[in-house]
Write an enzyme that holds these catalytic residues in place. Structure first.
Site, mmCIF file in Angstrom:
data_model
loop_
_atom_site.group_PDB
_atom_site.id
_atom_site.type_symbol
_atom_site.label_atom_id
_atom_site.label_comp_id
_atom_site.label_asym_id
_atom_site.label_seq_id
_atom_site.Cartn_x
_atom_site.Cartn_y
_atom_site.Cartn_z
ATOM 1 N N ASP A 142 0.882 -1.177 -0.042
ATOM 2 C CA ASP A 142 0.218 -0.090 -0.022
ATOM 3 C C ASP A 142 0.910 1.271 -0.118
ATOM 4 O O ASP A 142 1.655 1.234 0.773
ATOM 5 C CB ASP A 142 -0.903 -0.070 1.161
ATOM 6 C CG ASP A 142 -2.076 1.177 1.307
ATOM 7 O OD1 ASP A 142 -1.887 2.186 0.287
ATOM 8 O OD2 ASP A 142 -2.697 0.900 1.904
ATOM 9 N N GLY A 143 0.713 2.088 -0.894
ATOM 10 C CA GLY A 143 1.511 3.179 -1.013
ATOM 11 C C GLY A 143 1.307 4.317 -0.096
ATOM 12 O O GLY A 143 2.080 5.056 0.327
ATOM 13 N N ASP A 161 0.338 7.947 -9.626
ATOM 14 C CA ASP A 161 -0.235 7.579 -10.797
ATOM 15 C C ASP A 161 -1.332 6.250 -10.336
ATOM 16 O O ASP A 161 -1.044 5.066 -10.508
ATOM 17 C CB ASP A 161 0.809 6.924 -11.670
ATOM 18 C CG ASP A 161 0.372 6.133 -13.056
ATOM 19 O OD1 ASP A 161 -0.720 6.216 -13.051
ATOM 20 O OD2 ASP A 161 1.147 5.418 -13.567
ATOM 21 N N ASP A 164 -8.933 5.764 -10.066
ATOM 22 C CA ASP A 164 -9.936 6.862 -9.729
ATOM 23 C C ASP A 164 -9.997 6.504 -8.062
ATOM 24 O O ASP A 164 -9.786 5.745 -7.623
ATOM 25 C CB ASP A 164 -11.271 6.586 -10.442
ATOM 26 C CG ASP A 164 -11.158 6.497 -11.942
ATOM 27 O OD1 ASP A 164 -10.145 7.160 -12.357
ATOM 28 O OD2 ASP A 164 -12.123 5.881 -12.399
#
Ligand code: SAM
Length: 286
Positions: A142-143, A161, A164
């Protein structure tokens, strides 16, 4: 009126009363990953198409528009970018563009879903051609958590990046996340995120991004629109936020003498994209 049958893939934006369709030759791949439903099609005229949870992500034919704007605008805005993080971007197209910058020493690509990268390696090999560059570090976590744990001031540019703002990407469009990015960035830090359609989302998603990015501490925020045929309205955007300096003092000469090929991005286009259409200015800066 054209005939839409099962030889077409359509992304329907029911709430907005519009749709975009591509004529399909065949389905190449289908998989329920841990996070999303992933499909790849071979199209008649756009090469291969990747779809996540029913939304168009990338085609072979026109992904360069998005990947070049999301990479070169922030990298030529930062005075000397060396350490870059890409949050999301599992198709690796943004990574390839970032690695074109010789001065960049390290790029972390953090996508939550490894299946996206594996599908891209198979069906979009051109996007993955730089994945073995020693400067590239690919991770599948998870970023949001990764940015929260990043040492303070350790990054020059953060590129969001993402998909949605639904599912695991909701938190990537939130003030807390922008605050964590602000802390992880050095003094000249630049943050950019894909920011949806100027036509559909300026008064909602983009406006909220401005509010959240400013309260996170960024001194200037600007949205760069660009064409993107496969996304809703065919017109997309990225929003850039900086910690210091001025957006229009980007490294124009370096962009002119970049020494690598681009298909859409140029220094002049960057300059032009700094000028937001009046309807957006009215909503965002008025
Ligand atoms: N160009 C695309 C667009 O605008 O529709 C985005 C492409 S890229 C494939 C989006 C990626 O974001 C996906 O691979 C997805 O797995 C990733 N993603 C979504 N939420 C995430 C999160 N919280 N952390 C890291 N990656 C995330």
């Amino acid at each position: 009126m054209s005939q839409i049958d099962n030889t077409w893939f359509s992304e329907v934006m029911a709430a907005d009363g519009s749709a975009f369709s591509l004529k399909i030759k065949r389905k190449l791949h289908e998989e329920q990953t841990q996070y999303q439903f992933l499909e790849v099609y071979e199209t008649e005229t756009f090469g291969n198409l990747m779809v996540l949870d029913g939304s168009n992500m990338v085609t072979s034919r026109e992904n360069f528009l998005y990947h070049e704007m999301l990479s070169h605008v922030p990298l030529f805005t930062h005075p000397n970018p060396k350490r870059v993080a890409i949050i999301g971007g599992g198709d690796c197209g943004t990574l390839r563009e970032v690695l074109k910058h010789k001065g960049v020493e390290e790029v972390f690509q953090i996508d939550i879903d490894e299946a996206v990268t594996r599908a891209s390696e198979k069906y979009f090999p051109e996007l993955c051609e730089s994945n073995n560059d020693p400067r590239a570090k690919l991770m599948w976590i998870d970023g949001i958590k990764w940015i929260q744990d990043a040492p303070k001031g350790s990054l020059d540019v953060i590129i969001v990046d993402s998909t949605d703002p639904v599912g695991p990407a909701v938190g990537l469009f939130a003030e807390d996340f922008y605050k964590a990015c602000f802390d992880a960035l050095g003094d000249d830090g630049v943050l950019v995120g894909q920011s949806e359609s100027p036509l559909f989302h300026t008064a909602s998603i983009i406006k909220q991004m401005y509010v959240d990015l400013r309260s996170a501490g960024f001194i200037e925020v600007n949205t760069f629109p660009f064409p993107q045929p496969i996304y809703p309205t065919g017109w997309w955007s990225c929003t850039v936020a900086i910690k210091s300096g001025a957006m229009q003092n980007f490294r124009e000469q370096d962009a002119r003498n970049a020494g690598f090929e681009t298909l859409y991005y140029t220094a002049d286009l960057h300059k032009g994209a700094l000028v937001m259409p009046p309807f957006m200015q009215k909503i965002l800066k008025g």
